[in-house]
Design an enzyme around this catalytic site. Sequence first.
Site, PDB file in Angstrom:
ATOM      1  N   HIS A  86       0.790  -1.262  -0.087  1.00  0.00           N
ATOM      2  CA  HIS A  86       0.007   0.128   0.036  1.00  0.00           C
ATOM      3  C   HIS A  86       0.887   1.135  -0.031  1.00  0.00           C
ATOM      4  CE1 HIS A  86      -2.828   2.868   1.996  1.00  0.00           C
ATOM      5  NE2 HIS A  86      -3.656   2.136   1.433  1.00  0.00           N
ATOM      6  N   ASP A 126       3.181  -4.392   8.092  1.00  0.00           N
ATOM      7  CA  ASP A 126       2.109  -3.665   7.971  1.00  0.00           C
ATOM      8  C   ASP A 126       0.837  -4.740   8.043  1.00  0.00           C
ATOM      9  OD1 ASP A 126      -0.212  -2.448   6.986  1.00  0.00           O
ATOM     10  OD2 ASP A 126       0.577  -1.577   4.978  1.00  0.00           O
ATOM     11  N   GLN A 186      -4.568  -5.212   7.003  1.00  0.00           N
ATOM     12  CA  GLN A 186      -5.359  -6.075   6.623  1.00  0.00           C
ATOM     13  C   GLN A 186      -5.300  -7.599   7.424  1.00  0.00           C
ATOM     14  OE1 GLN A 186      -7.905  -5.454   4.371  1.00  0.00           O
ATOM     15  NE2 GLN A 186      -7.041  -3.362   3.723  1.00  0.00           N
ATOM     16  N   LYS A 242     -10.497  -1.171  10.641  1.00  0.00           N
ATOM     17  CA  LYS A 242     -10.731  -2.188   9.794  1.00  0.00           C
ATOM     18  C   LYS A 242     -10.910  -3.330  10.524  1.00  0.00           C
ATOM     19  CE  LYS A 242      -7.396  -0.284   6.398  1.00  0.00           C
ATOM     20  NZ  LYS A 242      -8.186  -0.301   5.277  1.00  0.00           N
ATOM     21  N   CYS A 253      -4.705   2.417  -3.764  1.00  0.00           N
ATOM     22  CA  CYS A 253      -3.387   3.161  -3.109  1.00  0.00           C
ATOM     23  C   CYS A 253      -2.288   1.794  -3.171  1.00  0.00           C
ATOM     24  CB  CYS A 253      -3.587   3.084  -1.598  1.00  0.00           C
ATOM     25  SG  CYS A 253      -4.629   4.771  -1.472  1.00  0.00           S
TER      26      CYS A 253
HETATM   27  N1  7TS Z   1      -1.571  -0.675   4.701  1.00  0.00           N
HETATM   28  C1  7TS Z   1      -2.607  -1.644   4.045  1.00  0.00           C
HETATM   29  C2  7TS Z   1      -2.129  -2.847   3.537  1.00  0.00           C
HETATM   30  C3  7TS Z   1      -3.867  -0.869   3.896  1.00  0.00           C
HETATM   31  O1  7TS Z   1      -5.001  -1.863   3.184  1.00  0.00           O
HETATM   32  C4  7TS Z   1      -4.331   0.352   4.138  1.00  0.00           C
HETATM   33  C5  7TS Z   1      -5.320   0.845   3.919  1.00  0.00           C
HETATM   34  C6  7TS Z   1      -3.449   1.170   4.812  1.00  0.00           C
HETATM   35  C7  7TS Z   1      -1.741   0.694   5.162  1.00  0.00           C
HETATM   36  C8  7TS Z   1      -3.434   2.291   5.426  1.00  0.00           C
HETATM   37  O2  7TS Z   1      -4.514   2.469   6.332  1.00  0.00           O
HETATM   38  P1  7TS Z   1      -5.119   3.515   7.156  1.00  0.00           P
HETATM   39  O3  7TS Z   1      -6.034   3.010   8.068  1.00  0.00           O
HETATM   40  O4  7TS Z   1      -3.875   4.200   7.815  1.00  0.00           O
HETATM   41  O5  7TS Z   1      -5.526   4.476   5.998  1.00  0.00           O
HETATM   42  N2  7TS Z   1      -6.180   0.287   2.991  1.00  0.00           N
HETATM   43  C9  7TS Z   1      -7.332   0.754   2.373  1.00  0.00           C
HETATM   44  C10 7TS Z   1      -7.992   0.093   1.126  1.00  0.00           C
HETATM   45  O6  7TS Z   1      -7.421  -0.935   0.642  1.00  0.00           O
HETATM   46  N3  7TS Z   1      -8.858   0.757   0.866  1.00  0.00           N
HETATM   47  O7  7TS Z   1      -9.028   1.972   1.479  1.00  0.00           O
HETATM   48  C11 7TS Z   1      -8.041   2.048   2.457  1.00  0.00           C
END
Ligand code: 7TS
Length: 414
Positions: free
Chosen positions: A131, A208, A211, A234, A372
Site C-alpha cells: 500500500h 504492515d 489487513q 478495519k 493505493c
Molecule cells: N496498509 C494496508 C495494507 C492497507 O490496506 C491500508 C488501508 C493502509 C496501510 C492504510 O491504513 P490507514 O488506516 O492508515 O488508512 N487500505 C485501504 C484500502 O484498501 N482501501 O481503503 C483503504
Amino acid sequence: MNISLTIPKTLDVTAIRKEFPILNREIKGRPLIYLDNAATTQKPQQVIDAIVHYYTNYNANIHRGIHTLAEEATADFEQTRDVVKTFIGAGSREEIIFTKGTTESINLVAYTWGRKNIRAGDEIIISNMEHHSNIVPWQILCEEKEAILKVIPINDAGELILDEYEKMLGSKTKLVSIVHVSNALGTVNPVKQMITRAHEAGAVVMVDGAQSAVHLDIDVSDMDCDFFAFSAHKLYGPTGVGVLYGKKELLESMPPFQGGGEMIKEVTFNKTTFNDLPYKFEAGTPNIADVIAFKTAIRFIESIGKEKIREHEKELLEYAHQELEKIPGLHIIGKARDKISVVSFIIEKAHPQDIGILLDNRGIAVRTGHHCAQPLMDRFSIPGTARASFAVYNTKDELDELVNGLKRAVKILA
Ligand code: 7TS
C-alpha cells in the site's frame, strides 16, 4: 459405549447482522450490500454505544486530572492498551502506542527509528504489493538519507518471489517493511519466515498488519517482528485510531515523533526530558473516545472467535471465486495459494469505475481503482480493479446479488 459428538457451532450470521444498524439501510431502493470491508468495516451497535456512553457520562481529558471524570476516562483508555496487548500477544503494555492509524504508525517508525538509524548506502526492502502507506514514507527517508529502496517482485498469482528476497538480503539491509496481507490481492505473506531471514541478515522488520489483524491470529512475540502496525477501523472499530507495536528496547532507543504535552517528563527552556513508554510517542490529547470504543470492537471479534470468522469468510471467498470465474470476460487478479477474503477483478472492455457505478445502482458497495497500490497495478499492466472484500456479516445471498449485478454490467459495458 459412549460416543460424545461435538457439533461445531456455525456462525449465526443473521444474529450478527442484527448488531450492525447500517445493514438496515437502503441504497437506491435496494438493501445495502456492503463489500468494501478492506477499506473499512461497518461498526456494531456496541461500538457506537461505547462512544456515546463515553461522551454522555465521563468525557474528560486523560492522564492529567485528579477529578473523577478524568480518572474514569484514563482508566478506560488505558484498559484498551491492555486489551490490545493481549489481542496481538505483545510482551508488555509499554509496547503498545496509540496512533491515528496504520499510516501514522509506519510514518512514526520512518521518522524516528529511520532517521536515527538509516545512513547513505543502506538498503530498505519492501515489496511490489505494498500500500502507498508502506512505500512513500520509506521513499522520503531514502531520499533524505541517500539510502536505497529495494522491491521484492511478485509472480502472476500475486505471491512474493521469495528467492529474490533471499538474494536481496545482505549486510547493507537495515530494514524490511512488508505487508502481512495485501489489500488489493488478498495474498497472505509468509512473514514469520521472512522475519527470521531478515534477522539473520541483521535487519529490523516492520509488518504492515492493516489487513491481517482482523482476519489472522496475530502473535507479535511468536512472529518476532520488531514493529507491527494496524488500524482500528478495519476491525469493526472506530476511525482515527491505530496501533504501533514495537519491541521495547527499540522504542526506548528511538527519539520522539512529535513534541508537545503528554510526551514529556519535565520541560525547561534549557532542556526537556521525555516521558517513559508508551507516552513518549503519544504527544497531545489522543482520540480518547475512539480508543475507548476500540476495545469493544476487539471484544466483539473475540466473542465470535477469529477462527469461526475465518471459516465463514473462507467459504465466501471460495464461493466468490467459483461464481465470478463463470462470468465471461472477467479475470480475477490475485490467486495466491494463501489468501484472505478479497477478490480483485477486471472485466474485459469495461472500466472498473463503470462497474462500480453499475453495482452501486443495485445497492452493492465495492471499491474500484488502484487501491493505493499503483506499483502493484503497474505490475499487472492495469489501471485498477474492482474489489469485493468480505466480513463476518456478509452472506452467500449477497454474493449472488454481486454476480447478478456483474452479469448485467458485462451486458451493458463489454
Ligand atoms: N496498509 C494496508 C495494507 C492497507 O490496506 C491500508 C488501508 C493502509 C496501510 C492504510 O491504513 P490507514 O488506516 O492508515 O488508512 N487500505 C485501504 C484500502 O484498501 N482501501 O481503503 C483503504
